[in-house]
Motif scaffolding. Sequence first.
Motif, PDB file in Angstrom:
ATOM      1  N   GLN A 258      34.704 -13.704  41.126  1.00 26.72           N
ATOM      2  CA  GLN A 258      34.279 -12.762  42.817  1.00 26.72           C
ATOM      3  C   GLN A 258      35.098 -11.246  42.159  1.00 26.72           C
ATOM      4  N   ILE A 259      35.866 -11.134  41.595  1.00 26.01           N
ATOM      5  CA  ILE A 259      36.045 -10.121  41.548  1.00 26.01           C
ATOM      6  C   ILE A 259      35.285  -8.825  40.363  1.00 26.01           C
ATOM      7  N   LEU A 260      34.340  -9.926  39.622  1.00 28.88           N
ATOM      8  CA  LEU A 260      33.340  -9.520  39.251  1.00 28.88           C
ATOM      9  C   LEU A 260      32.133  -8.951  39.342  1.00 28.88           C
ATOM     10  N   ILE A 261      31.668  -9.749  40.377  1.00 29.63           N
ATOM     11  CA  ILE A 261      30.982 -10.156  41.640  1.00 29.63           C
ATOM     12  C   ILE A 261      30.598  -8.569  42.483  1.00 29.63           C
ATOM     13  N   ASP A 262      31.696  -8.623  43.253  1.00 29.99           N
ATOM     14  CA  ASP A 262      32.182  -7.872  44.221  1.00 29.99           C
ATOM     15  C   ASP A 262      31.334  -6.162  43.049  1.00 29.99           C
ATOM     16  N   ARG A 263      32.187  -6.218  42.544  1.00 26.95           N
ATOM     17  CA  ARG A 263      32.215  -4.982  41.513  1.00 26.95           C
ATOM     18  C   ARG A 263      31.037  -4.260  41.838  1.00 26.95           C
ATOM     19  N   ALA A 264      29.919  -5.681  40.547  1.00 25.78           N
ATOM     20  CA  ALA A 264      28.781  -5.156  40.432  1.00 25.78           C
ATOM     21  C   ALA A 264      28.123  -4.958  41.267  1.00 25.78           C
ATOM     22  N   GLU A 265      27.889  -6.132  42.875  1.00 25.80           N
ATOM     23  CA  GLU A 265      27.160  -5.635  44.028  1.00 25.80           C
ATOM     24  C   GLU A 265      27.514  -3.972  44.405  1.00 25.80           C
ATOM     25  N   LYS A 266      28.910  -4.022  43.961  1.00 25.35           N
ATOM     26  CA  LYS A 266      28.914  -1.912  44.009  1.00 25.35           C
ATOM     27  C   LYS A 266      27.970  -1.358  43.869  1.00 25.35           C
ATOM     28  N   GLU A 267      28.001  -1.641  42.509  1.00 22.65           N
ATOM     29  CA  GLU A 267      27.647  -0.804  41.394  1.00 22.65           C
ATOM     30  C   GLU A 267      25.397  -0.525  41.849  1.00 22.65           C
ATOM     31  N   LEU A 268      25.360  -2.014  41.866  1.00 21.57           N
ATOM     32  CA  LEU A 268      24.662  -2.582  42.487  1.00 21.57           C
ATOM     33  C   LEU A 268      23.623  -1.430  43.723  1.00 21.57           C
ATOM     34  N   TRP A 269      24.428  -1.897  44.500  1.00 23.84           N
ATOM     35  CA  TRP A 269      24.049  -1.270  45.569  1.00 23.84           C
ATOM     36  C   TRP A 269      23.790   0.600  45.580  1.00 23.84           C
ATOM     37  N   SER A 270      24.402   1.201  45.103  1.00 27.07           N
ATOM     38  CA  SER A 270      24.493   2.755  45.017  1.00 27.07           C
ATOM     39  C   SER A 270      22.864   3.291  43.869  1.00 27.07           C
ATOM     40  N   ARG A 271      22.707   1.887  43.221  1.00 17.35           N
ATOM     41  CA  ARG A 271      22.009   2.342  42.480  1.00 17.35           C
ATOM     42  C   ARG A 271      20.523   2.166  43.227  1.00 17.35           C
ATOM     43  N   THR A 272      20.395   0.811  44.379  1.00 16.42           N
ATOM     44  CA  THR A 272      18.848   1.140  44.166  1.00 16.42           C
ATOM     45  C   THR A 272      19.123   0.033  46.226  1.00 16.42           C
ATOM     46  N   ASN A 273      18.392  -0.150  46.428  1.00 15.70           N
ATOM     47  CA  ASN A 273      18.585  -0.791  47.757  1.00 15.70           C
ATOM     48  C   ASN A 273      17.014  -2.733  47.716  1.00 15.70           C
ATOM     49  N   LEU A 274      16.596  -2.483  46.466  1.00 13.14           N
ATOM     50  CA  LEU A 274      15.994  -3.804  46.182  1.00 13.14           C
ATOM     51  C   LEU A 274      15.220  -3.633  47.007  1.00 13.14           C
ATOM     52  N   LYS A 275      13.950  -2.964  47.253  1.00 13.96           N
ATOM     53  CA  LYS A 275      12.998  -2.450  48.619  1.00 13.96           C
ATOM     54  C   LYS A 275      11.079  -3.316  47.510  1.00 13.96           C
ATOM     55  N   ASN A 276      11.660  -3.013  45.774  1.00 13.71           N
ATOM     56  CA  ASN A 276      10.651  -3.990  45.429  1.00 13.71           C
ATOM     57  C   ASN A 276      10.737  -4.915  44.765  1.00 13.71           C
ATOM     58  N   GLY A 277      11.142  -5.732  45.324  1.00 17.41           N
ATOM     59  CA  GLY A 277      11.700  -7.001  44.883  1.00 17.41           C
ATOM     60  C   GLY A 277      12.311  -7.338  43.167  1.00 17.41           C
TER      61      GLY A 277
END
Length: 184
Positions: A118-137
Amino acid sequence: MTETTNIELKYFKTIGHEYQWFILYEFAVSDKVLFDKSDKEILKEIISSKILNKSLYHNEMDGIEIELKGLGEAPRRPFEFDKIETSNFQFIESKTDFQNWVSRFRTKGWEDDREDAQILIDRAEKELWSRTNLKNGLWHLTKENFEDNSDKLIEIHWIYLHFETFIEIDRANSMIRTFDFGYD
């Protein structure tokens, strides 16, 4: 396209926590013709390229402090990319669909390491959302979809309880973004 002169690692972030890890890469691709192709044609071209191969280490990482010690030797993606086909990937259409995947991922198969995950996934999500909004799928390749004796997995596949690879094709920025979750 698969020539390394057309591909440059522009950004990466490694996050580790106990036995789980997350690695995000952004590759700029100077071959603009690539982005005129369909997603499946692009996937076919990047399989076994510098972008998507067994090794998670890239020479551009030399001399840069990274969170995952020993990345040069391991981890490695557990796939035999010369045998992987585009049909082995699943398309995740939206950010909402990916968030649903993350919710399921948070809750299954973590044994005694659930809190660390859970700790890793929280940190990973924060990093991911800082780089992309995944609008491309996203295109998703998971170890889970192969039998243990599949010839599409390399010998060390058994060391990973989870191994998830995601690919985002960002045409607007001429970029391929990949990220991996691993648990060994």
